[in-house]
Each structure stands twice: as C-alpha cells, then as structure tokens.
Design a protein around this motif. Structure first.
Motif, short mmCIF file in Angstrom:
data_model
loop_
_atom_site.label_atom_id
_atom_site.label_comp_id
_atom_site.label_asym_id
_atom_site.label_seq_id
_atom_site.Cartn_x
_atom_site.Cartn_y
_atom_site.Cartn_z
N UNK A 1 -4.20 0.88 6.82
CA UNK A 1 -4.64 2.32 7.49
C UNK A 1 -4.99 1.67 9.12
N UNK A 2 -5.02 2.68 9.79
CA UNK A 2 -5.28 2.43 11.30
C UNK A 2 -6.99 2.41 11.38
N UNK A 3 -7.34 1.94 12.42
CA UNK A 3 -8.74 1.45 12.90
C UNK A 3 -9.18 3.27 13.16
N UNK A 4 -10.40 3.55 12.54
CA UNK A 4 -11.01 4.82 12.56
C UNK A 4 -10.43 5.90 11.50
N UNK B 1 -8.09 8.09 13.72
CA UNK B 1 -7.38 6.84 13.72
C UNK B 1 -6.74 6.71 15.09
N UNK B 2 -6.69 5.55 15.59
CA UNK B 2 -6.13 4.88 16.81
C UNK B 2 -4.60 4.56 16.49
N UNK B 3 -3.94 5.35 17.74
CA UNK B 3 -2.54 5.04 17.35
C UNK B 3 -2.15 4.12 18.71
N UNK C 1 6.91 -10.72 5.32
CA UNK C 1 6.83 -9.92 4.11
C UNK C 1 7.96 -10.29 3.16
N UNK C 2 7.96 -10.88 2.10
CA UNK C 2 8.89 -11.37 0.87
C UNK C 2 9.80 -10.25 0.52
N UNK C 3 10.73 -10.38 0.44
CA UNK C 3 11.91 -9.48 0.08
C UNK C 3 11.71 -8.60 -1.02
N UNK C 4 11.03 -9.08 -2.06
CA UNK C 4 10.67 -8.63 -3.25
C UNK C 4 9.37 -7.46 -3.19
N UNK C 5 8.88 -7.59 -1.83
CA UNK C 5 7.62 -6.82 -1.82
C UNK C 5 7.90 -5.62 -0.45
N UNK C 6 8.52 -4.48 -1.11
CA UNK C 6 8.95 -3.76 -0.12
C UNK C 6 7.77 -3.22 0.62
N UNK C 7 7.96 -2.66 2.03
CA UNK C 7 6.78 -1.96 2.75
C UNK C 7 7.42 -0.74 3.16
N UNK C 8 6.81 0.45 2.71
CA UNK C 8 7.19 1.78 3.02
C UNK C 8 6.17 2.42 4.11
N UNK C 9 7.20 2.57 5.31
CA UNK C 9 6.43 2.96 6.58
C UNK C 9 6.00 4.62 6.54
N UNK C 10 4.88 4.89 7.14
CA UNK C 10 4.54 6.19 7.15
C UNK C 10 4.15 6.69 8.47
N UNK C 11 2.94 6.37 9.03
CA UNK C 11 2.46 6.67 10.29
C UNK C 11 2.89 5.55 11.21
N UNK D 1 1.79 1.90 15.53
CA UNK D 1 0.96 2.87 14.56
C UNK D 1 1.20 4.49 15.24
N UNK D 2 1.45 5.52 14.39
CA UNK D 2 1.38 6.55 14.65
C UNK D 2 0.81 7.41 13.88
N UNK D 3 -0.21 7.20 12.94
CA UNK D 3 -0.91 8.14 12.11
C UNK D 3 -1.91 7.17 11.46
N UNK D 4 -2.90 7.66 10.56
CA UNK D 4 -4.15 7.22 9.97
C UNK D 4 -3.46 6.05 8.82
N UNK D 5 -2.61 6.63 7.85
CA UNK D 5 -2.05 5.66 6.99
C UNK D 5 -0.73 5.36 7.43
N UNK D 6 -0.76 3.92 7.87
CA UNK D 6 0.39 3.40 8.65
C UNK D 6 1.68 3.10 7.84
#
Length: 419
Positions: free
Chosen positions: A330-333, A338-340, A350-360, A370-375
C-alpha cells in the motif's frame, strides 16, 4: 472466444492473467484496464459503469462474453443492457446485484432464504439509530449502500457505537439508510461461488485481512492481503455451507425473477454456533481473487461462460495442492490519504513464480508509479501455507516505492489453526 473484462484493479489483473491461459481465448479486451492487464490483453478506454458504452464496445468488437470485475457496473445495470442485445455476461443484473448494493435488501433475502446471519435492525433516521446503538453498546454499523469497502464499522462500546453511526450517516447517499446488527465473534472468512442463477461451483475458502496494521490493528481497508485455502472448514463443512447459504439464496433470487449469474460472495463469521453470513457481494473479492486465481487448477473461461449462459455443471473445482498467499503493498498514508506518483522499482527482481498483480498503478514517463492506495498484490504458491507465505513476503521485500507498507502476518491465523 473474444472476451471483454471490465475493471482496472488488482482483481482484474488476476482475472486477465488467468483468462489469458485459456486455449479457448482468441482475444481479451480489458476496459479500462491498467498497466498490468495490458500484458495479457488489449486495454481499451471505457467507462465500465456506463451500460451504453459497454454495449457499444461489445457489439463493435463482436464480443462473445463480458466478465464484470467491480460492483459499480453491476449496480448500474450493465448486465441488464447486455441481456437486451443477447450478449452473455458473467455478472448479475442490477436487481440481483442489490444483494451487494443494499445491506438491508441482503438481510431481507437472508430472512426469506433461512440463511443464518446476525440479528439486525434497519434505520433511516440517524438519531434513532444512534439511540439504539448506544443502548446496545457492542454493535456493527453498516451503510446500506456501496461505500468502497469502508461502509462497515465495528463498535466495541457505547461511545464507539455513537461515533460509528455518525460516521456512517456522514457517508452521503450510502449512509442514508443503515443496518445495525449484533457483533459476532469468530474467524471471518470469504466463500465465493460461481453461479448460473440456480446451480453453483464453490471456490476455495479464503481469508482476507481488512485492518491496515499487523495483528488486525488500525482502520479498515479494502483488504491488505489474503490466502487460500483457509483451513477452518473441512470439505464436508464447506459443502454444507454451500447447501445452507449459497443454494437457498440463489433459489430466492430466482423465485423473485432476478437470477444471479456470476459470483455470489458470502462473507462468513465462523461462530461457536456455526457459520453465519456477515454480508453478500455480487462479484469476486479483492484481494481474494488474486490468490484464488493462483489456486484454481483448471481453465476458468468455460466456467464463466457456462455461468453466463445458465449451463453450469455443479462439481468440485480442481485445485492445486498446497496454498496461495497474496500480500498487498500500500501507498504511504493509506487508507486515509494515500500519496501518489511514487516510482515503483524492483519488479524485475521478483521471481517469475510469484506473480505481481497491479492495482493503483499508472505509467509516467515510461516508468510505473503509484496511483492509488492499494498499489499492487504480490502472490506466491507453495506446497504448504508456510512456504507460500515465505515466498510471497520475500517477493514483497523486492518491490520498492517510497512510503510503501504491507503486513507481514498475512496467513498467520491459518498457520495457527494448523498447529
């Protein structure tokens, strides 16, 4: 099949990732999507909660199936508009989506269906609600309408109850009517079912972590992480919840002429006297979807298509062995302010077997910011919950942006239950 996926969060990134693995998929459009969904499909500019805009795009592109991620398009009637032009939609019509859009309506359906839930009262007068809440002391105060996951306040005493009613009343339209219910205790878990209006297939039981701080401290959020399967119900007990909660709820909605085709999400409290429903949602949860997509060991697309067409075959879902864990960065605040605009680094580590799902997340000058609270949500699967958790936390440590914070205790309750 050509599929249009609506939404732009981490849930939609995870759904895009899973749908892209289907041999039946010819093209995936995501409207409006985010920088993560663009890797698995084609992002298209779209106001996802505009029925006219969605129908126009779906017809122009010759879409075979629309999959709705967030709740706003459902409440706005996107599924209704698609039905009028015979385009299958995974996501219920607005009248069925009221089970999420109105807490009071959900309670009415639970009563009619005989679904076990907390005792409650509905108020439209804030002064009356405040008087009742203070008299009760320990209580849960809920905004009747949609409040971006922040319309539920747990009050442990009279002063907190008064403050909770005032806070909900200040939420505008969502808080004009409120539901006050008894405070249940136990493990809180999420049970989601893929539904075709009558039949259903259960997804693995998951557990979300709502509070911003470790040890379940601090204010409520949209969710700081999740894991599945949660070890609190045996397969037999889980099947029984399906029979006592999912089946009768679907039956009532069908009887009312508004069958639910999509996800029926039951937020459950596992009390000493058995599972009770805290709330219903009419779509996939976030961040639970991110770990559920990791855990489902079969093609998702035929299941969603069968739900949309009213032709689902009830059966156990194939799952990978072990467990999956997702940690939200999560973003600061967050959650207050939240800061953006903070540059995100370390994703390539990040290892390829650990997917990163983008949100904010947004793109700025070629870089992700960063563009949201839960990044974003960092996920991992392992042959045990402990291994999956270890991998997810190690991957989370590799991702950096100024002020980031995340919980290191995601899945800890599940580990304690297993010990």
């Amino acid at each position: 099949m050509k599929v249009l996926l609506l939404g732009s969060g981490g849930r939609e990134h995870a759904l895009a990732w899973k749908l892209a693995q289907s041999p039946r998929l010819s093209r995936l459009l995501v409207g409006p999507g985010n920088p993560g969904t663009a890797r698995w499909g084609t992002n298209v500019p779209l106001q996802a909660d505009s029925p006219e805009a969605v129908v126009s795009l779906a017809r122009r592109e010759g879409v075979d199936l629309v999959v709705v991620g967030p709740e706003a398009p459902l409440v706005a009637g996107v599924a209704d508009a698609l039905a009028q032009v015979d385009i299958p939609c995974f996501g219920p019509v607005a009248a069925a989506a009221r089970i999420e859009g109105s807490k009071a309506f959900a309670k009415e359906v639970m009563d009619e269906a005989g679904v076990p839930t907390a005792a409650f009262r509905v108020f439209t007068d804030a002064a009356e609600a405040e008087k009742y809440a203070v008299a009760q002391g320990r209580i849960v105060v809920k905004a009747d309408g949609l409040a971006a996951g922040k319309g539920v306040i747990v009050a442990p005493d009279a002063q907190a109850a008064r403050d909770a009613v005032r806070a909900v009343a200040a939420m505008g339209q969502a808080g004009q009517r409120m539901v006050l219910e008894e405070l249940l205790e136990g493990e809180e878990v999420s049970l989601m079912a893929l539904c075709d209006g009558e039949r259903y297939v259960l997804l693995p039981l998951s557990q979300d972590h709502k509070r911003v701080g470790e040890g379940d401290t601090g204010p409520n959020t949209g969710g700081m992480g999740a894991y599945c399967p949660a070890p609190f119900l045996t397969p037999e007990a889980l099947a029984k919840v399906g029979e006592q909660v999912i089946a009768p709820t679907l039956a009532v909605l069908k009887k009312r002429g508004t069958p639910l085709r999509g996800v029926l999400y039951a937020g459950l409290m596992l009390t000493a006297s058995g599972p009770k429903v805290l709330e219903f949602n009419a779509r996939f949860g976030d961040p639970e979807t991110q770990v559920l997509m990791m855990q489902v060991d079969e093609d998702l697309l035929p299941l969603l298509d069968a739900c949309a067409r009213g032709a689902l075959e009830p059966r156990p879902l194939k799952q990978f062995p072990g467990a999956s864990v997702g940690v939200v960065l999560a973003a600061e605040g967050y959650p207050e302010a939240p800061r953006k605009g903070q540059r995100i680094e370390g994703l390539d580590a990040v290892p390829s077997n650990a997917p990163v799902f983008l949100a904010g997340v947004a793109k700025q000058d070629g870089a992700l910011v960063t563009a949201g609270g839960r990044v974003l949500t960092v996920c991992a699967r392992g042959d045990s919950l402990a291994t999956a958790r270890e991998r997810a936390l190690a991957a989370a440590d590799a991702v950096r942006f100024e002020g980031r914070h995340f919980r290191r205790d995601i899945g800890a309750r599940g580990l304690r239950a297993r010990s």
